[in-house]
Design an enzyme around this catalytic site. Structure first.
Site, PDB file in Angstrom:
ATOM      1  N   GLY A  20       0.851  -1.203   0.000  1.00 10.77           N
ATOM      2  CA  GLY A  20       0.000   0.000   0.000  1.00 10.77           C
ATOM      3  C   GLY A  20       0.874   1.237   0.000  1.00 10.77           C
ATOM      4  O   GLY A  20       0.547   2.260   0.606  1.00 10.77           O
ATOM      5  N   GLN A  24      -1.361   7.856   1.102  1.00 12.58           N
ATOM      6  CA  GLN A  24      -0.949   9.054   1.833  1.00 12.58           C
ATOM      7  C   GLN A  24       0.248   8.762   2.738  1.00 12.58           C
ATOM      8  O   GLN A  24       1.231   9.498   2.756  1.00 12.58           O
ATOM      9  CB  GLN A  24      -2.107   9.601   2.688  1.00 12.58           C
ATOM     10  CG  GLN A  24      -1.738  10.910   3.373  1.00 12.58           C
ATOM     11  CD  GLN A  24      -2.713  11.347   4.462  1.00 12.58           C
ATOM     12  OE1 GLN A  24      -3.606  10.595   4.850  1.00 12.58           O
ATOM     13  NE2 GLN A  24      -2.526  12.550   4.962  1.00 12.58           N
ATOM     14  N   ASP A  46       2.189  -1.897  -4.399  1.00 11.09           N
ATOM     15  CA  ASP A  46       0.820  -1.369  -4.364  1.00 11.09           C
ATOM     16  C   ASP A  46       0.063  -1.979  -5.546  1.00 11.09           C
ATOM     17  O   ASP A  46       0.669  -2.468  -6.507  1.00 11.09           O
ATOM     18  CB  ASP A  46       0.838   0.167  -4.492  1.00 11.09           C
ATOM     19  CG  ASP A  46      -0.422   0.828  -3.945  1.00 11.09           C
ATOM     20  OD1 ASP A  46      -0.347   1.514  -2.911  1.00 11.09           O
ATOM     21  OD2 ASP A  46      -1.500   0.657  -4.575  1.00 11.09           O
ATOM     22  N   ARG A  48      -1.669  -0.081  -7.440  1.00 12.26           N
ATOM     23  CA  ARG A  48      -1.501   0.949  -8.468  1.00 12.26           C
ATOM     24  C   ARG A  48      -0.013   1.179  -8.686  1.00 12.26           C
ATOM     25  O   ARG A  48       0.747   1.338  -7.721  1.00 12.26           O
ATOM     26  CB  ARG A  48      -2.120   2.271  -8.010  1.00 12.26           C
ATOM     27  CG  ARG A  48      -3.626   2.195  -7.747  1.00 12.26           C
ATOM     28  CD  ARG A  48      -4.130   3.540  -7.240  1.00 12.26           C
ATOM     29  NE  ARG A  48      -3.653   3.855  -5.894  1.00 12.26           N
ATOM     30  CZ  ARG A  48      -3.304   5.057  -5.479  1.00 12.26           C
ATOM     31  NH1 ARG A  48      -3.351   6.081  -6.298  1.00 12.26           N
ATOM     32  NH2 ARG A  48      -2.907   5.250  -4.242  1.00 12.26           N
ATOM     33  N   ASP A  61      -1.274  -7.106  -5.550  1.00 14.37           N
ATOM     34  CA  ASP A  61      -2.581  -7.092  -4.895  1.00 14.37           C
ATOM     35  C   ASP A  61      -2.443  -7.978  -3.667  1.00 14.37           C
ATOM     36  O   ASP A  61      -2.275  -9.191  -3.792  1.00 14.37           O
ATOM     37  CB  ASP A  61      -3.656  -7.635  -5.851  1.00 14.37           C
ATOM     38  CG  ASP A  61      -5.030  -7.630  -5.197  1.00 14.37           C
ATOM     39  OD1 ASP A  61      -5.116  -7.423  -3.968  1.00 14.37           O
ATOM     40  OD2 ASP A  61      -6.027  -7.836  -5.927  1.00 14.37           O
ATOM     41  N   TYR A 150     -14.930   0.016   8.598  1.00 10.49           N
ATOM     42  CA  TYR A 150     -13.480   0.262   8.681  1.00 10.49           C
ATOM     43  C   TYR A 150     -12.988   0.042  10.119  1.00 10.49           C
ATOM     44  O   TYR A 150     -11.999  -0.671  10.357  1.00 10.49           O
ATOM     45  CB  TYR A 150     -13.208   1.688   8.219  1.00 10.49           C
ATOM     46  CG  TYR A 150     -11.809   2.202   8.444  1.00 10.49           C
ATOM     47  CD1 TYR A 150     -10.746   1.722   7.696  1.00 10.49           C
ATOM     48  CD2 TYR A 150     -11.553   3.199   9.396  1.00 10.49           C
ATOM     49  CE1 TYR A 150      -9.450   2.215   7.893  1.00 10.49           C
ATOM     50  CE2 TYR A 150     -10.279   3.697   9.595  1.00 10.49           C
ATOM     51  CZ  TYR A 150      -9.230   3.202   8.848  1.00 10.49           C
ATOM     52  OH  TYR A 150      -7.966   3.688   9.046  1.00 10.49           O
ATOM     53  N   LYS A 154     -10.463  -2.786  11.646  1.00 12.54           N
ATOM     54  CA  LYS A 154      -9.224  -2.442  12.363  1.00 12.54           C
ATOM     55  C   LYS A 154      -9.197  -3.110  13.743  1.00 12.54           C
ATOM     56  O   LYS A 154      -8.152  -3.590  14.184  1.00 12.54           O
ATOM     57  CB  LYS A 154      -9.086  -0.923  12.503  1.00 12.54           C
ATOM     58  CG  LYS A 154      -8.753  -0.213  11.202  1.00 12.54           C
ATOM     59  CD  LYS A 154      -7.360  -0.571  10.709  1.00 12.54           C
ATOM     60  CE  LYS A 154      -7.022   0.082   9.389  1.00 12.54           C
ATOM     61  NZ  LYS A 154      -5.764  -0.412   8.809  1.00 12.54           N
ATOM     62  N   ILE A 180      -4.071  11.802   9.800  1.00 14.48           N
ATOM     63  CA  ILE A 180      -2.701  12.222   9.467  1.00 14.48           C
ATOM     64  C   ILE A 180      -2.721  13.409   8.511  1.00 14.48           C
ATOM     65  O   ILE A 180      -3.454  13.393   7.507  1.00 14.48           O
ATOM     66  CB  ILE A 180      -1.917  11.031   8.897  1.00 14.48           C
ATOM     67  CG1 ILE A 180      -1.784   9.989  10.012  1.00 14.48           C
ATOM     68  CG2 ILE A 180      -0.563  11.471   8.359  1.00 14.48           C
ATOM     69  CD1 ILE A 180      -0.895   8.836   9.712  1.00 14.48           C
TER      70      ILE A 180
END
Ligand code: NAD
Ligand code: SER
Length: 328
Positions: A20, A24, A46, A48, A61, A150, A154, A180
């Protein structure tokens, strides 16, 4: 020197996989880790592929356990930072997909790491694990009753971390990051994203329309502090780690009106308006402040940034890139 990492006993032979890495946090963390461990020791991965990958990059992936396993073997990985996830606001758009991605990718990391003797894992948790029971301030051991898928994922990830530590002795370390704030990268679908966007609008001379109410106080942290906390935790001696679910971490807490006031100290003409949307409900389910005394006690965590110090740096850095983009 309390903020220097130089006094930590860092193993420069570690080979680190960041999953990942284009997000960000990942895009900043990869460069930060390269600075500490060396360019060739950090593998970024990642879904992408970045337009101009710097250093080692592999498309991955993390839902694909075999692909992950092949990468870990190829680079003889000894540490994994698992950042891939769907965040809070985006996650609510498709709860079951969010659960599947967030859990499957993490379970793959745990199993592949176990089978390949990966020495350490970093798992980023979130303030989203807290719910109504931790209204106001969240303590380290506040009850976890998350309101979003989410947050549920977590909290489950934290418990899986503790399970793999207890059952297999795996060295998994985790922080409950607040929202963040960074100038280097944009956030990817969270509820705290407004606190990054506001700086871009301020520097561009635009009015900022905030999707949260003016008095919605949330825990936040500046990226530099988040990086310091992450590596400090990962490099702390094993016997100092007393929390194997996830450590509370605090930087600062503010509401949109307070961050706007801080920006106005540097850009007096800055204007903000408020138009709460569905993210307000998510924010209302989170605590306003975090007690991180356990992290401070166990491995010496101290944030270096106040709200005004962060604001000054954010604006000065964004102004540089704004001028750069005007020139090109
Ligand atoms: P982000 O959304 O910006 O980045 C996530 C990255 O993961 C993206 O680049 C995405 O392409 C990648 N990804 C998604 N699914 C993947 C898959 N199946 N395989 C490989 N890569 C995949 O998120 P971020 O803000 O960088 O957050 C990183 C981690 O930190 C997340 O786990 C998040 O929950 C956690 N966290 C972030 C914040 C925050 O404020 N940014 C706060 C608390 C916790
Ligand atoms: N900053 C994240 C979000 O808003 C919290 O984990 O989703």
């Amino acid at each position: 020197m309390i903020y220097s990492l130089s006094n930590l006993n860092i193993m420069k032979s570690d080979r680190i996989l960041v999953i990942g890495a284009n997000g960000q946090i990942g895009s900043v963390l990869v460069e930060y880790l390269k600075g500490i461990y060396g360019e060739g020791m950090v593998v970024a991965s990642d879904l992408r592929v970045p337009a101009h990958p710097a250093g080692i990059f592999e498309k991955l992936d993390a839902s694909d356990a075999q692909g992950l396993s092949a990468l870990v073997k190829k680079y003889k990985v000894t540490q994994i930072y698992h950042l891939a996830a769907i965040l809070s606001a985006k996650g609510e758009q498709d709860p079951l997909r969010t659960w599947n991605i967030n859990m499957q990718t993490y379970l793959n990391v745990l199993e592949v790491a176990r089978q390949n003797d990966v020495r350490k894992i970093f798992y980023p948790s979130s303030i989203a694990v807290f719910g109504d029971q931790a209204k106001g301030q969240a303590e380290q051991w506040s009850y976890l009753d998350p309101a979003t898928v989410y947050g549920i994922s977590k909290a489950a990830g934290e418990n899986w971390s503790n399970y793999y530590f207890k059952k297999y002795g795996m060295d998994i370390r985790s922080l409950r990051y607040p929202g963040i704030i960074s100038y280097q990268s944009m956030p990817g679908g969270g509820t705290t994203d407004y606190a990054v966007d506001i700086f871009h609008k301020a520097v561009n001379g635009e009015v900022f329309e905030c999707f949260l109410k003016e008095d919605t106080k949330l825990p936040m942290i500046y990226m530099n502090d988040a990086m310091d906390a992450t590596v400090r935790l990962m490099e702390a001696p094993k016997e100092k780690i007393t929390v194997r679910t996830s450590y509370n971490l605090a930087g600062m807490s503010f509401d949109p009106a307070e961050i706007a006031a801080s920006i106005r100290k540097v850009i007096p003409s800055f204007e903000i308006t408020y138009k709460p949307d569905s993210r307000q409900e998510i924010a209302d389910s989170w605590p306003g402040t975090i007690d991180d005394s356990q992290a401070r006690k166990d491995w010496g965590w101290r944030p270096a940034y106040s709200i005004d110090k962060m604001t000054e740096e954010m604006i000065s850095e964004l102004r540089k890139s704004h001028i750069h983009s005007l020139k090109h």
